[in-house]
Design a protein around this motif. Structure first.
Motif, PDB file in Angstrom:
ATOM      1  N   GLY A  31       0.803  -1.226   0.000  1.00 54.97           N
ATOM      2  CA  GLY A  31       0.000   0.000   0.000  1.00 54.97           C
ATOM      3  C   GLY A  31       0.831   1.270   0.000  1.00 54.97           C
ATOM      4  O   GLY A  31       0.378   2.316  -0.465  1.00 54.97           O
ATOM      5  N   SER A  32       2.032   1.202   0.527  1.00 54.85           N
ATOM      6  CA  SER A  32       2.814   2.439   0.660  1.00 54.85           C
ATOM      7  C   SER A  32       4.116   2.400  -0.121  1.00 54.85           C
ATOM      8  O   SER A  32       4.850   3.384  -0.158  1.00 54.85           O
ATOM      9  N   TYR A  33       4.405   1.273  -0.780  1.00 52.28           N
ATOM     10  CA  TYR A  33       5.731   1.067  -1.367  1.00 52.28           C
ATOM     11  C   TYR A  33       6.130   2.132  -2.404  1.00 52.28           C
ATOM     12  O   TYR A  33       7.244   2.647  -2.365  1.00 52.28           O
ATOM     13  N   GLU A  34       5.218   2.469  -3.315  1.00 55.64           N
ATOM     14  CA  GLU A  34       5.622   3.360  -4.418  1.00 55.64           C
ATOM     15  C   GLU A  34       6.002   4.747  -3.889  1.00 55.64           C
ATOM     16  O   GLU A  34       7.038   5.294  -4.233  1.00 55.64           O
ATOM     17  N   ARG A  35       5.155   5.277  -2.996  1.00 55.00           N
ATOM     18  CA  ARG A  35       5.437   6.597  -2.412  1.00 55.00           C
ATOM     19  C   ARG A  35       6.745   6.569  -1.635  1.00 55.00           C
ATOM     20  O   ARG A  35       7.584   7.432  -1.723  1.00 55.00           O
ATOM     21  N   MET A  36       6.886   5.490  -0.838  1.00 57.80           N
ATOM     22  CA  MET A  36       8.069   5.366   0.000  1.00 57.80           C
ATOM     23  C   MET A  36       9.335   5.286  -0.837  1.00 57.80           C
ATOM     24  O   MET A  36      10.345   5.895  -0.526  1.00 57.80           O
ATOM     25  N   ASN A  37       9.253   4.527  -1.902  1.00 55.76           N
ATOM     26  CA  ASN A  37      10.406   4.339  -2.773  1.00 55.76           C
ATOM     27  C   ASN A  37      10.874   5.678  -3.316  1.00 55.76           C
ATOM     28  O   ASN A  37      12.063   5.984  -3.355  1.00 55.76           O
ATOM     29  N   TYR A  38       9.894   6.488  -3.682  1.00 56.00           N
ATOM     30  CA  TYR A  38      10.193   7.803  -4.248  1.00 56.00           C
ATOM     31  C   TYR A  38      10.796   8.712  -3.175  1.00 56.00           C
ATOM     32  O   TYR A  38      11.862   9.293  -3.345  1.00 56.00           O
ATOM     33  N   VAL A  39      10.108   8.770  -2.025  1.00 58.23           N
ATOM     34  CA  VAL A  39      10.536   9.690  -0.971  1.00 58.23           C
ATOM     35  C   VAL A  39      11.898   9.273  -0.422  1.00 58.23           C
ATOM     36  O   VAL A  39      12.797  10.100  -0.259  1.00 58.23           O
ATOM     37  N   THR A  40      12.076   7.979  -0.180  1.00 58.51           N
ATOM     38  CA  THR A  40      13.313   7.544   0.487  1.00 58.51           C
ATOM     39  C   THR A  40      14.526   7.632  -0.426  1.00 58.51           C
ATOM     40  O   THR A  40      15.638   7.605   0.042  1.00 58.51           O
ATOM     41  N   SER A  41      14.320   7.746  -1.702  1.00 59.95           N
ATOM     42  CA  SER A  41      15.495   7.908  -2.592  1.00 59.95           C
ATOM     43  C   SER A  41      15.565   9.342  -3.111  1.00 59.95           C
ATOM     44  O   SER A  41      16.311   9.606  -4.053  1.00 59.95           O
ATOM     45  N   PHE A  42      14.818  10.259  -2.510  1.00 61.60           N
ATOM     46  CA  PHE A  42      14.762  11.663  -2.947  1.00 61.60           C
ATOM     47  C   PHE A  42      14.421  11.746  -4.434  1.00 61.60           C
ATOM     48  O   PHE A  42      14.971  12.586  -5.150  1.00 61.60           O
ATOM     49  N   GLY A  43      13.604  10.853  -4.893  1.00 62.13           N
ATOM     50  CA  GLY A  43      13.245  10.862  -6.320  1.00 62.13           C
ATOM     51  C   GLY A  43      14.289  10.190  -7.203  1.00 62.13           C
ATOM     52  O   GLY A  43      14.080  10.043  -8.402  1.00 62.13           O
ATOM     53  N   TYR A  44      15.416   9.797  -6.599  1.00 60.97           N
ATOM     54  CA  TYR A  44      16.478   9.205  -7.417  1.00 60.97           C
ATOM     55  C   TYR A  44      16.100   7.844  -7.983  1.00 60.97           C
ATOM     56  O   TYR A  44      16.648   7.412  -8.987  1.00 60.97           O
ATOM     57  N   SER A  45      15.166   7.124  -7.324  1.00 58.98           N
ATOM     58  CA  SER A  45      14.819   5.785  -7.834  1.00 58.98           C
ATOM     59  C   SER A  45      14.332   5.887  -9.279  1.00 58.98           C
ATOM     60  O   SER A  45      14.641   5.031 -10.103  1.00 58.98           O
ATOM     61  N   ILE A  46      13.616   6.977  -9.598  1.00 59.85           N
ATOM     62  CA  ILE A  46      13.097   7.132 -10.962  1.00 59.85           C
ATOM     63  C   ILE A  46      14.242   7.393 -11.936  1.00 59.85           C
ATOM     64  O   ILE A  46      14.348   6.771 -12.994  1.00 59.85           O
TER      65      ILE A  46
END
Ligand SMILES: C[S@@+](CC[C@H](N)C(=O)[O-])C[C@H]1O[C@@H](n2cnc3c(N)ncnc32)[C@H](O)[C@@H]1O
Length: 254
Positions: A31-46
């Motif tokens: 439920g929270s993975y996508e947002r977390m992934n983005y926030v925790t990598s400062f957007g770098y995951s994208i």
């Protein structure tokens, strides 16, 4: 879908690489993975994801493209841009992640996606079937023995000449960045995890896996031993690392 199991409980934490354990973890985080992934990598995951997919090049041929450990379908928009006329396949073993990826699947592929709920290590997809295999941020939850099986599966699934790429969050090379990395992943991510709805303990687990994983050097060795041609890739001073390469026409060494 499983909900609310405390995965830091020592009685169930004896083997964090057990498929059942990993599956529960991702079901709970879905439920929270996508947002977390983005926030925790400062957007770098994208950004890293896009850089990884560039290793595969582009083609308008009707290739067969497989996205492994596909999660919520975070790679799909970019894969479709690289391979507009491809047939798409995705595999993940978390029903929670797969269920939440349905809307994206429909939007991006408009029905042209074969989505498999299987363990990649023991999957039943056909031999030498795929031209392209991508996999983002899924390496850390495998131990070395499992990485060996994974490399064998990549060798088996790819056609000769087929290309692959993997990426994972890693321990950066400069020592100054290492201190920041430890503090951020170990202390900040669980707090952010709490703020962003997920269970902070689940995100602590991600730190435990990432710390164990270190970087993709051993992944490169293991994949090379399978006879694959493998490059080692670094992103942002090693904050993420990965491998990319080709299955040459060599022997399958499963
Ligand atoms: C960290 S998420 C990555 C999701 C996505 N690829 C991304 O780029 O963010 C890892 C995913 O791998 C899946 N996974 C882990 N081990 C697996 C296995 N042995 N077989 C199939 N899926 C697995 C999990 O369910 C989860 O959805």
């Amino acid at each position: 879908m499983t909900a609310g199991v405390n995965l830091l409980n020592p009685s169930i934490m004896n083997n964090i690489y057990e498929p059942d354990y990993v599956k529960k973890l991702f079901d709970q985080m879905s439920g929270s993975y996508e947002r977390m992934n983005y926030v925790t990598s400062f957007g770098y995951s994208i950004r890293w994801r896009k850089q990884m997919l560039q290793k595969l090049g582009q083609s308008d041929q009707p290739l067969k493209v497989l996205d492994l450990l596909s999660g919520l379908g975070e790679n799909w928009v970019y894969l479709k841009q690289h391979f507009p006329n491809a047939h798409f396949f995705a595999l993940d073993f978390s029903e929670g992640m797969m269920a939440r990826a349905q809307r994206k699947a429909q939007k991006v592929f408009k029905g042209n996606l074969n989505h498999y709920c299987e363990d990649v290590l023991y999957n039943e997809l056909p031999d030498a079937h795929f031209d392209i295999i991508s996999c983002a941020f899924g390496l850390k939850t495998f131990n070395p023995e499992q990485l060996h099986i994974l490399a064998g599966q990549i060798n088996r699934l790819l056609k000769p000449g087929g290309k692959f790429c993997f990426i994972e969050v890693s321990k950066p090379t400069p020592s100054l960045l290492q201190a920041g990395y430890r503090f951020y992943l170990g202390k900040m991510i669980p707090v952010i995890g709490k703020l962003f709805l997920g269970n902070p303990d689940d995100y602590k687990m991600l730190w435990i896996y990432t710390r164990q994983f270190e970087n993709s050097k051993q992944v490169k060795e293991i994949f090379t031993r399978q006879g694959l041609e493998v490059n080692y890739d670094q992103y942002l001073f090693g904050c993420a690392t990965g491998i990319s390469g080709v299955k040459t026409k060599g022997q399958v060494l499963l």
